[in-house]
Design a protein around this motif. Structure first.
Motif: not given
Length: 415
Positions: A337-345, A395-406
């Motif tokens: 989750m942090m990985e994709f959040l950092l990318e969005a930020i 903007a990145g929270f929902i995509p990051a959360f989706t990725a973390s639940k895969l």
């Protein structure tokens, strides 16, 4: 902890690589954030610069000064000009009354302005010059910035001497050293130059444009212009140290009403104006501009946020099997989750940085053409980057959360 840092570092490098590979997609995604940050920080930068300029003007014009005039300033709503038209102009004798009876004043001066005068030196001349005739204590109230020469002495109240504004002495002479001590013609009268003013620029509050003006003693000025008919005279009264402006105003009102012999039921036949009235009106205007700029920026940021969210969903889809491999070798959901959040930020910070760069470029281009300095403050830079970071998180929270639940098995098998 070290393994987590390595994963995040590799993720950031991968994010930067994706930005390079998909340039058009990245550009379209960052456009909304860039426009939003540019709008809001540009508005804040301009209004902050204006407010700073107004504070400086209030300080110079006198936040502790009352102007006794025929016409009131502003007022809002319908302006009853017909009521003020028949008022008498302030007179020089009113100054004597104020100096003798107003105990809460530290200085007072009588002044009037006459416009469209001609100043000549040999074969050169300047048209449309404002002539300001003042009494001795004007310097204590307005404090004109003299860069060469001096102000009038007490014995020069009716002498043919003059202080030139910056545009006047620059236009007639090559330098301040050349101008000092020369004799010029002011409205056809010979005057010796005893002082030169520093270049100031125009004020948002109006008032005297010193750059295009000459200052002469009141006694001399009245031989050129009848101030009662053409001069729009006024009296400036500066409050004594520790005296509240309201107290000075009340005392002035009582003294002038008594001097004008007004009955208790009669209205004042004069106005007591203060600079803070104008600055308050402009402060309301700047607040409205900030709100308008903020609304525009919010819509741009919403569009930019959706763009970032869209690119993050696409990124998650493209890296589904990589996410599965990372989870299979032990990567926790929080790390993914942090990985994709950092990318969005990171994407939003890049967009915000571009917006700030455009604002800074605008301040450099506008700096030479404005009468006041426009600068991008550290506060607005921090604000712009902070807003960018917050938009990135949202903007990145929902995509990051989706990725973390895969599910790792399903993710590895995906194409």
């Amino acid at each position: 902890m070290l393994a987590t840092i390595k994963i995040l570092w590799n993720s950031l490098k991968m994010a930067l690589q994706e930005l390079k590979v998909n340039k058009l997609r990245t550009f379209l995604s960052l456009l909304g954030i860039t426009i939003g940050i540019f709008c809001i920080i540009a508005v804040f930068t301009v209004t902050d610069s204006m407010e700073s300029n107004i504070r400086s003007d209030v300080q110079e014009l006198g936040s502790d000064v009352i102007y006794v005039q025929k016409w009131p300033w502003g007022g809002g709503g319908e302006y009853p000009w017909w009521k003020y038209m028949n008022r008498p102009q302030p007179e020089f004798k009113d100054l004597r009354v104020v100096q003798d009876k107003v105990k809460s004043a530290s200085a007072s001066a009588f002044a009037f302005s006459a416009y469209s005068k001609r100043v000549e030196y040999r074969d050169d001349y300047m048209e449309g010059v404002e002539m300001i005739a003042v009494t001795q204590e004007f310097e204590r109230i307005q404090q004109p910035q003299i860069i060469a020469g001096r102000y009038f002495t007490g014995n020069e109240g009716s002498s043919n001497v003059v202080i030139l504004g910056a545009n006047i002495w620059e236009g007639l002479f090559t330098s301040a050293e050349t101008a000092d001590g020369k004799v010029v013609q002011v409205a056809g009268r010979p005057c010796k130059i005893i002082g030169l003013l520093k270049k100031k620029g125009e004020s948002l509050l109006g008032g005297i444009n010193y750059d295009n003006a000459v200052i002469v003693p009141y006694g001399f000025g009245r031989t050129i212009v009848d101030e009662r008919r053409f001069g729009d005279p006024y009296i400036m009264v500066k409050a004594a140290s520790g005296v509240d402006l309201r107290q000075l105003k009340d005392e002035l009102k009582g003294v002038l009403r008594a001097a004008h012999r007004l009955r208790p039921t009669e209205e004042d036949d004069f106005s007591l104006n203060e600079i803070t009235t104008l600055s308050s009106n402009l402060a309301g205007l700047f607040a409205a501009l900030n709100i308008g700029g903020g609304i525009i920026a919010i819509f741009a940021l919403i569009v930019g946020g959706f763009g970032i969210a869209n690119i993050m969903f696409v990124t998650v889809k493209e890296r589904t099997n990589i996410i599965g491999l990372k989870k299979a070798i032990g990567a926790r959901r929080s790390v993914i989750m942090m990985e994709f959040l950092l990318e969005a930020i990171l994407l939003c910070l890049i967009g915000g940085g571009l917006g700030l760069l455009f604002v800074y470029t605008g301040t450099l281009l506008a700096g030479g053409s404005q009468s006041f300095a426009i600068s991008l403050s550290a506060k607005n830079v921090i604000l712009g980057l902070s807003i960018s970071g917050i938009v990135g998180i949202l903007a990145g929270f929902i995509p990051a959360f989706t990725a973390s639940k895969l599910d790792p098995v399903v993710a590895i098998r995906s194409n």
